[in-house]
Design an enzyme around this catalytic site. Structure first.
Site, PDB file in Angstrom:
ATOM      1  N   ASP A 298      34.276  38.641  41.999  1.00 62.39           N
ATOM      2  CA  ASP A 298      35.476  39.228  41.391  1.00 62.39           C
ATOM      3  C   ASP A 298      35.150  39.657  39.959  1.00 62.39           C
ATOM      4  O   ASP A 298      34.520  38.907  39.205  1.00 62.39           O
ATOM      5  CB  ASP A 298      36.623  38.222  41.393  1.00 62.39           C
ATOM      6  CG  ASP A 298      37.889  38.818  40.813  1.00 62.39           C
ATOM      7  OD1 ASP A 298      38.520  39.647  41.510  1.00 62.39           O
ATOM      8  OD2 ASP A 298      38.223  38.465  39.680  1.00 62.39           O
ATOM      9  N   GLU A 341      39.398  44.606  42.865  1.00 60.61           N
ATOM     10  CA  GLU A 341      38.124  44.487  42.158  1.00 60.61           C
ATOM     11  C   GLU A 341      37.269  43.360  42.727  1.00 60.61           C
ATOM     12  O   GLU A 341      36.358  42.871  42.046  1.00 60.61           O
ATOM     13  CB  GLU A 341      38.376  44.263  40.662  1.00 60.61           C
ATOM     14  CG  GLU A 341      39.120  42.985  40.323  1.00 60.61           C
ATOM     15  CD  GLU A 341      40.623  43.137  40.377  1.00 60.61           C
ATOM     16  OE1 GLU A 341      41.326  42.220  39.941  1.00 60.61           O
ATOM     17  OE2 GLU A 341      41.109  44.188  40.874  1.00 60.61           O
TER      18      GLU A 341
END
Length: 457
Positions: A298, A341
């Site tokens: 992440d 993301e």
């Protein structure tokens, strides 16, 4: 079906025709001989009658003179090979005055067989009975010679015809078949007539028909060749067109596959494709008992990048970060966009030690990178776990996700490993038995400083 040669067929027909003709000739000959013998009999009877009448005219009252002439005539008839059975001179009252060979023979002879002749100028009657073996006489006298001549003629004819037919027709047919086998349908030339058979009109008609057939075959062969060339050209064109279409279809299928399996922004696998590959690798690792690790990556505080530099710059940072992750992972694993993301990295044949090294390399590479013209700096939080033989794919993913959550909660820019802990085993104990169970705490990894662990709750 039995096969016969042309020579045998022709000889058979010729001999059959010859036998039919000879049978007709033989029948005519037998009839002619039969009538000839009968006529001869009539002549003998007439001579005997004339002799007896002449004797009676010379001596009307002396019958003995007539009997002498009759005896002479009887000998004459026997010398002429006309057998007499009986002769008698009858009086006016019907009494037998003279009997030959004797009276008993005359009495035994059938009266219907006698040829009764009335003597001129005399009261007497002459009765003559010829032998009934007339047909036998014909065969014994004349027919045997005819049969011998016929058989000799047939044998000579058979030998001669066999030689001539075999020599002529066989040679002609062999030459014809040999010339026919050498015909070139591309440049045909007419077949030439045989010197022997060429004199027959039927043979020339057959030869002309064969030449027409050969020319027709040559013409058909040329037309067929042109048709084949046209078909081959058409097939080649169609084949080339189909190959071009197939190539286009392959390209389109490849593009569709890329579109269906690839994230449009980052150009790595999307979530749908990753789910399929993840299940396949989990099944393979369990079946082969090979290690399998997963990383959930992440980008830290990515919302701040979008807020500060704009969403377009944020998309470019996300794209280049995905390319950097793909470069670090290389051929060792599968990279996919997990959502937003977040990225998922699947590492087949990687245990915790190797996977931890790969994760740390990935974290460090992203931390050192500067993206876009603004030299945007981002860091990553990574949660990782290794598949255990006793857990499912969803359980493995759950452990990695929990590790990522811990990494983000413990300060970001770090790698957290999720160790697997088995559930306590239930034991069957007898009455009065007990077992003491202590809590076990897994040791933290000592490989990389700052890496923490997460214990399953």
């Amino acid at each position: 079906m039995p096969r016969r040669s042309a020579v045998q067929f022709i000889l058979t027909k010729l001999i059959a025709c010859y036998l039919a003709v000879m049978a007709i000739v033989l029948s005519v000959f037998i009839v002619w001989s039969y009538h000839h013998v009968e006529q001869h009999r009539d002549n003998i009877a007439t001579q005997l009658k004339s002799s007896v009448e002449a004797a009676l005219r010379q001596s009307p009252d002396d019958v003995s003179k007539a009997l002498e002439w009759l005896a002479i005539g009887t000998n004459l008839s026997q010398s002429e090979k006309v057998p007499l059975q009986a002769i008698a001179i009858l009086s006016e009252e019907g009494h037998v005055l003279f009997a030959w060979p004797d009276a008993q023979q005359v009495a035994d002879t059938n009266s219907l067989t006698f040829n009764v002749l009335n003597l001129k100028d005399s009261p007497f009657t002459l009765a003559i009975a010829f032998s009934e073996t007339l047909l036998e006489n014909v065969f014994t006298q004349d027919l045997w010679l005819f049969v011998v001549v016929f058989l000799c003629q047939l044998a000579l004819l058979l030998i001669l015809m066999k030689y001539l037919v075999r020599r002529g027709i066989s040679r002609a047919f062999s030459s014809f078949m040999r010339e026919l086998s050498l015909v070139n349908l591309r440049h045909p030339s007419p077949l030439q007539a045989d010197s022997f058979l060429g004199q027959f009109g039927e043979y020339r008609q057959v030869l002309a028909g064969v030449n027409r057939v050969v020319l027709s075959l040559a013409k058909s062969r040329g037309e067929l060749t042109e048709i084949n060339l046209g078909l081959e050209k058409h097939i080649q064109e169609k084949t080339a067109s189909l190959a071009e279409r197939n190539e286009e279809l392959l390209i389109l299928n490849k593009q569709l596959s890329i579109i269906a399996n690839t994230d449009s922004l980052t150009q790595v696998y999307n979530r749908t494709r990753f789910d399929v590959l993840f299940k396949e690798h989990v099944e393979h690792a369990k079946r082969r008992s090979t290690p399998l690790s997963i990383l959930l990556v992440d980008l830290d505080d990515f919302k701040k990048v979008n807020d500060r530099f704009g969403h377009q710059a944020g998309d470019q940072v996300l794209k280049h970060a995905a390319q950097l992750i793909q470069t670090v992972v290389g051929e060792d694993g599968v990279v996919a966009r997990w959502g937003g993301e977040e990225f998922a990295v699947l590492l087949p044949y990687f245990d915790l030690t190797k996977a931890e090294a790969k994760a740390e390399s990935l974290r460090a590479s992203v931390a050192k990178a500067r993206f876009e013209e603004q030299e945007i700096k981002v860091t990553t939080s990574i949660g990782m776990a290794q598949l255990n033989q006793f857990e499912t794919a969803s359980q493995l993913l759950k452990r990695a996700d929990d590790a990522l959550y811990d990494a983000k909660g413990s300060g970001r820019n770090r790698v957290i490993i999720a160790y697997y802990e088995q559930n306590p085993t239930q034991l069957d104990l007898a009455d009065g038995e007990f077992i003491e169970v202590f809590d076990a705490v897994s040791e933290p990894s000592q490989c990389v400083p700052g890496v923490s662990q997460k214990l399953p709750s």
